[in-house]
Design an enzyme around this catalytic site. Sequence first.
Site, short mmCIF file in Angstrom:
data_model
loop_
_atom_site.label_atom_id
_atom_site.label_comp_id
_atom_site.label_asym_id
_atom_site.label_seq_id
_atom_site.Cartn_x
_atom_site.Cartn_y
_atom_site.Cartn_z
N ARG A 1 16.85 7.28 -3.08
CA ARG A 1 16.80 5.86 -3.46
C ARG A 1 18.19 5.21 -3.45
NH1 ARG A 1 11.75 4.46 -5.65
NH2 ARG A 1 10.72 6.13 -6.78
N GLU B 1 8.32 -6.87 -3.38
CA GLU B 1 7.85 -5.53 -3.02
C GLU B 1 8.83 -4.89 -2.02
OE1 GLU B 1 6.53 -2.91 -3.49
OE2 GLU B 1 4.48 -2.69 -2.74
N ASP C 1 2.69 -1.57 3.60
CA ASP C 1 2.29 -0.53 4.55
C ASP C 1 0.81 -0.78 4.90
OD1 ASP C 1 2.92 1.99 5.90
OD2 ASP C 1 1.74 2.99 4.38
P1 IMP Z 1 0.48 0.40 0.81
O1 IMP Z 1 -0.42 0.26 -0.37
O2 IMP Z 1 -0.04 1.38 1.80
O3 IMP Z 1 0.84 -0.92 1.46
O4 IMP Z 1 1.78 1.11 0.28
C1 IMP Z 1 2.88 0.42 -0.14
C2 IMP Z 1 3.79 1.33 -0.92
O5 IMP Z 1 3.87 2.63 -0.35
C3 IMP Z 1 5.19 0.80 -0.91
O6 IMP Z 1 5.40 -0.07 -1.99
C4 IMP Z 1 6.02 2.04 -1.03
O7 IMP Z 1 6.18 2.37 -2.39
C5 IMP Z 1 5.18 3.11 -0.36
N1 IMP Z 1 5.64 3.31 1.02
C6 IMP Z 1 5.09 2.85 2.15
N2 IMP Z 1 5.78 3.21 3.23
C7 IMP Z 1 6.84 3.91 2.76
C8 IMP Z 1 7.98 4.54 3.40
O8 IMP Z 1 8.16 4.51 4.63
N3 IMP Z 1 8.86 5.15 2.56
C9 IMP Z 1 8.70 5.20 1.21
N4 IMP Z 1 7.67 4.61 0.58
C10 IMP Z 1 6.75 3.98 1.35
MG MG Z 2 6.10 0.51 -3.90
#
Ligand code: IMP
Ligand code: MG
Length: 179
Positions: free
Chosen positions: A167, A101, A105
């Site tokens: 990206r 991954e 976050d």
């Molecule tokens: P979560 O479900 O909140 O843990 O989100 C995870 C996903 O959110 C990651 O796989 C990223 O695709 C996206 N994400 C989280 N933080 C960032 C960031 O700072 N920049 C870009 N994408 C992010």
């Molecule tokens: Mg992601």
Amino acid sequence: MPHRPYVIDPMISAKSIAARVEELAHDITDHFADTEKLVVVGLLRGSFIFIADLVRELRLPVEVDFLEASSYGDSTKSSREVRILKDLRGEIGGCDVLVVEDIVDTGFTLNHVVNLLKSRGPRRLEVCALLDKPSRREVDIRATWTGFEIPDEFVVGYGIDFAQRNRSLPYIGKVRFTS
Ligand code: IMP
Ligand code: MG
């Protein structure tokens, strides 16, 4: 949709990333040393550069597959609802699996994906995340291996996007709005 103007402040250099990827690959190789086959599952799209670099450092028999889960849409706000947009091509029952991954976050995405893949009966399943934002966590989950812990900043580069942009940057930087 036009965005507010922003600049990208460098945070983790390409050189630091490469050095850390080598260390991670070493630990993963040790962990799965006895494997007949490691299925490396990249979570699209943010992990595509990381997975490409990581598999080239693994000294293991590797297969690569991809899965796409929706998370952010095109904004910087996390959504709780996780949908599978593209599933694996292969079966993972009885296999050694490494989920790769880009960022953990809130943890909702990884939690959902890990539960889904575990329900398919892999022999072993571990997770390698390039970045972790522990201060943002809402679901109690963590990767087996993490590249870098970072503060609560929105980052881009090395595969990671802001509304599909940035990206292709070779380093990781944080987004700073200028107006
Ligand atoms: P979560 O479900 O909140 O843990 O989100 C995870 C996903 O959110 C990651 O796989 C990223 O695709 C996206 N994400 C989280 N933080 C960032 C960031 O700072 N920049 C870009 N994408 C992010
Ligand atoms: Mg992601």
